[in-house]
Scaffold this active site. Structure first.
Site, PDB file in Angstrom:
ATOM      1  N   ASP A  62       2.380  42.776  -6.097  1.00  0.00           N
ATOM      2  CA  ASP A  62       2.631  43.977  -5.316  1.00  0.00           C
ATOM      3  C   ASP A  62       4.056  44.484  -5.488  1.00  0.00           C
ATOM      4  O   ASP A  62       4.322  45.676  -5.331  1.00  0.00           O
ATOM      5  CB  ASP A  62       2.341  43.687  -3.835  1.00  0.00           C
ATOM      6  CG  ASP A  62       2.527  44.916  -2.959  1.00  0.00           C
ATOM      7  OD1 ASP A  62       1.839  45.918  -3.210  1.00  0.00           O
ATOM      8  OD2 ASP A  62       3.363  44.876  -2.041  1.00  0.00           O
ATOM      9  N   MET A  70       2.744  49.657   2.784  1.00  0.00           N
ATOM     10  CA  MET A  70       3.089  51.021   2.400  1.00  0.00           C
ATOM     11  C   MET A  70       3.724  51.121   1.020  1.00  0.00           C
ATOM     12  O   MET A  70       4.041  52.218   0.557  1.00  0.00           O
ATOM     13  CB  MET A  70       4.061  51.617   3.437  1.00  0.00           C
ATOM     14  CG  MET A  70       3.442  51.859   4.797  1.00  0.00           C
ATOM     15  SD  MET A  70       2.094  53.079   4.718  1.00  0.00           S
ATOM     16  CE  MET A  70       2.976  54.524   4.127  1.00  0.00           C
ATOM     17  N   ARG A  71       3.912  49.980   0.347  1.00  0.00           N
ATOM     18  CA  ARG A  71       4.575  50.035  -0.954  1.00  0.00           C
ATOM     19  C   ARG A  71       3.756  50.846  -1.953  1.00  0.00           C
ATOM     20  O   ARG A  71       4.318  51.572  -2.790  1.00  0.00           O
ATOM     21  CB  ARG A  71       4.822  48.625  -1.483  1.00  0.00           C
ATOM     22  CG  ARG A  71       5.621  48.609  -2.778  1.00  0.00           C
ATOM     23  CD  ARG A  71       5.988  47.207  -3.226  1.00  0.00           C
ATOM     24  NE  ARG A  71       7.090  46.669  -2.448  1.00  0.00           N
ATOM     25  CZ  ARG A  71       7.007  45.586  -1.687  1.00  0.00           C
ATOM     26  NH1 ARG A  71       5.872  44.933  -1.600  1.00  0.00           N
ATOM     27  NH2 ARG A  71       8.054  45.151  -1.030  1.00  0.00           N
ATOM     28  N   ALA A  72       2.440  50.752  -1.883  1.00  0.00           N
ATOM     29  CA  ALA A  72       1.588  51.496  -2.817  1.00  0.00           C
ATOM     30  C   ALA A  72       1.800  52.998  -2.662  1.00  0.00           C
ATOM     31  O   ALA A  72       1.899  53.733  -3.658  1.00  0.00           O
ATOM     32  CB  ALA A  72       0.124  51.134  -2.592  1.00  0.00           C
TER      33      ALA A  72
END
Length: 666
Positions: free
Chosen positions: A197, A278-280
């Site tokens: 991720d 929320m990284r995506a």
């Protein structure tokens, strides 16, 4: 055939059939804030070639002369240890810094010059690879084989744009903004999901099956090898055009507008793939902006979002640990089509958000529950069905794996860093010190070094503050961490293993242990025996996912060549010990003990077990003999000959199996 110049390599624009890979690398170069690129693919797919070729098209950088951290003279970094800087600068090509798999934390982060610190009372910092990669590319081949701790260090630096070294009460921070590129072969083991991720983009590359494309690849490579200079000159024009386009895209990046409708579309797409955190969303947004700049646009459009999602989401969708990363193109297109932005003025919509076409279809309410219910009914039907012998070639599936519980091994080894058994490793708590061999790198033990140097101060004529320290005084810290083991499964796949249900129980127990091995960074292998021979279904590998797939497809049937299975396991362990002598093995034999192939089958099996015991190999025997009817107890005799722990399958929950295996790993 003339060799290529050491300053040039295969041109980036000459790479054939790798459009997604080239796009991902270009976007990361335009906007390093994306967070780097992870390239997954089988061997021989030009992964390393494309990464090294990227350096040739990156624009040169202006650096402060003499600065070890490549600071920009127009925008000097206040945190640079070599500062303050003058405004003068010089131009040099962008760097490609390669990080070897065996690199230590000191080599990556840098280290303190202990002799100067003690003798002169100054903080002398020796920069590491992160400092060398500042404003360039940091390339990690086989990143999946790098220790998790070092991967965390790299990803933290890539995200923060700086690196901090804190050792022995001294803290040094320096700039470290670079494009992080990692390559890996999934057959050698996957990265853990939390590390996956952290990479901004990911690309899966495979060799094309189109003969025409393969011909172009061969023609390009052979042409380069025959006359590198002429081949490179042929692509000089495209290379310059690409480099200029990257410069223009970088300049345009700050002018690109990410509209509210585009943000809403990105959020809905990420939500539809059920990604964690929320990284995506953030990476997809940054990538869409970079793609718009690359395309010469100042407003993000649907095509930019689509390209960004294809690169930013495949490794982030929620999945089981043994599922391979990937993205369904049809699902992505459906998500894009369904993520149309809301009307700019809600008052103009007579139906409101819940009117026709604006809300959920009530006829679909509860729709997804029907397949799940049918699947549950099917499972119930399987559990209530009458058991029968497993026919030859029949494949039994495993059930849901159990949660594993790890017990630590008391005796510390000297194995490869992992998460299972206690061992002396490069990462962990300090438990002692040792002398340094030559110019060996490693973390110094400050107090031990002072104690080593103190008795010699008078003889060395020391006067005033500080210590007279020599290289021979330096002591390195001995650290205790965790090691990984080689867990080799030797599985009886013969017809004597009984019912399909029972073989399913066996597979469930093994899958549970494989799940634990995945979490503990073990190496695993699989040997099966049935019919007249034993087969190495999977040589020792870090790819636990591959082991699960091989196990699930394992058929049963035929006679039981138990001796052959044990001898094959012994050969696998012998070769593994040569290749990786520091990794302690553990043999898990899963059988009912019935040897039915060849003359004196059981006597030969017991003899093979005794030979393995003489080699000092820790082992566990799991007895799969049915509890009903007459029990022969043959697996117990094999366990005694192996000097192994004996377990009955009917008495073993997965937690108990894993606990026993861990205890025997010492």
């Amino acid at each position: 055939m003339r060799p290529a110049s050491p300053s040039t390599g295969f041109p980036f624009t000459a790479v054939v059939g790798m459009d997604d890979l080239q796009l991902a690398l270009i976007l990361a170069a335009i906007s390093p804030a994306i967070g780097g690129v992870l390239i997954r693919g089988e061997k021989g797919t030009a992964k390393s070639t494309a990464v090294r070729a990227l350096t040739e098209i990156l624009p040169p950088v202006d650096v402060v002369p003499g600065c070890r951290f490549s600071c920009d003279p127009d925008h000097p970094d206040a945190a640079c240890p070599d500062g303050p800087h003058s405004s003068a600068g010089e131009s040099r090509p962008a760097r490609l810094v390669e990080l070897p798999v065996g690199a230590t934390e000191d080599r990556v982060l840098g280290s303190l010059h202990l002799e100067k610190a003690l003798a002169e009372g100054i903080t002398a910092y020796e920069p590491g690879l992160l400092a060398a990669a500042h404003r360039g590319i940091l390339y990690v081949d086989e990143v999946n084989l790098l220790h998790d701790h070092l991967v965390d260090v790299l990803l933290d630096a890539a995200a923060m744009g700086r690196a901090t070294v804190e050792r022995d009460g001294v803290s040094v921070t320096h700039p470290a903004r670079f494009v992080l590129v990692g390559t890996m072969n999934p057959e050698e083991g996957e990265l853990r999901p939390q590390l996956l991720d952290r990479f901004g983009l990911t690309v899966d590359v495979v060799a094309s099956r189109d003969p025409a494309v393969r011909v172009e690849v061969m023609r390009a490579r052979l042409g380069y090898e025959a006359d590198p200079d002429a081949f490179i000159a042929r692509y000089d024009g495209p290379q310059r055009e690409l480099a200029e386009r990257i410069v223009k895209a970088r300049a345009l990046l700050t002018e690109v507008i990410l509209t509210d409708s585009a943000l809403r579309q990105i959020a809905e797409i990420c939500a539809s793939f059920d990604v964690d955190g929320m990284r995506a969303d953030l990476v997809t947004a940054r990538t869409a902006v970079a793609h718009a700049a690359w395309s010469g646009r100042t407003v993000v459009e649907v095509d930019d979002v689509r390209a960004a999602a294809k690169l930013a989401l495949p490794h982030r969708r929620r999945r089981n640990p043994f599922d391979a990363p990937g993205l369904d193109d049809e699902q992505l297109e459906e998500a894009i089509n369904n993520s149309t932005p809301p009307p700019e003025d809600p008052d103009d919509d007579p139906d409101g958000p819940d009117g026709p076409g604006g809300g959920a279809d009530p006829t679909n309410d509860g729709g997804p529950s029907e397949p799940a219910s049918a699947d549950a009914d099917a499972k119930d039907g399987d559990s209530n069905s009458q058991p029968g012998p497993a026919p030859v070639g029949d494949v039994a599936g495993s059930s849901e794996p159990y949660k594993a519980r790890l017990l630590s091994v008391q005796a510390a080894g000297m194995g490869v860093a992992g998460r299972r058994s206690r061992a002396i490793t490069e990462v962990g708590r300090v438990v002692g010190d040792r002398s340094r061999v030559g110019r060996e790198a490693g973390r110094p033990h400050l107090l031990a070094t002072i104690r080593s140097a103190a008795p010699h101060q008078h003889a060395r004529g020391r006067t005033g503050p500080g210590l007279a320290v020599r290289a021979s005084d330096v002591r390195l810290a001995v650290r205790e961490g965790r090691e990984g083991n080689l867990v080799l499964f030797c599985v009886d796949a013969s017809g004597s293993m009984g019912t399909k249900k029972r073989m399913g129980e066996v597979k469930t127990a093994i899958v549970s242990l494989l799940l634990d091995a995945y979490q503990r960074r073990d190496t695993v292998g699989l040997v099966t025996f049935a019919g007249a021979a034993a087969t190495v279904a999977l040589p020792p590998t870090g790819s636990v996912e591959t082991a699960v797939r091989r196990l699930e497809s394992l058929p049963t049937g035929g006679r039981t060549p138990l001796a052959e299975g044990l001898l094959q396991a012994a050969e696998v362990l012998r070769i593994a010990a040569i290749r990786d002598p520091r990794r302690r093995p553990l043999l898990v034999l899963v059988t009912d003990g019935r040897a039915t192939h060849g003359d004196m089958a059981f006597a030969r099996a017991r003899q093979a077990a005794g030979w393995l015991a003489q080699q000092g190999i820790a082992a566990v025997v799991v007895d799969c003999e049915p509890r009903r009817g007459v029990r022969l107890g043959l697996a117990g005799e094999i366990a005694a000959a192996l000097h192994a722990e004996y377990l009955d399958l009917g008495e073993v929950a997965a937690g108990n199996l894993i606990r026993t295996v861990t205890e025997r790993a010492a």
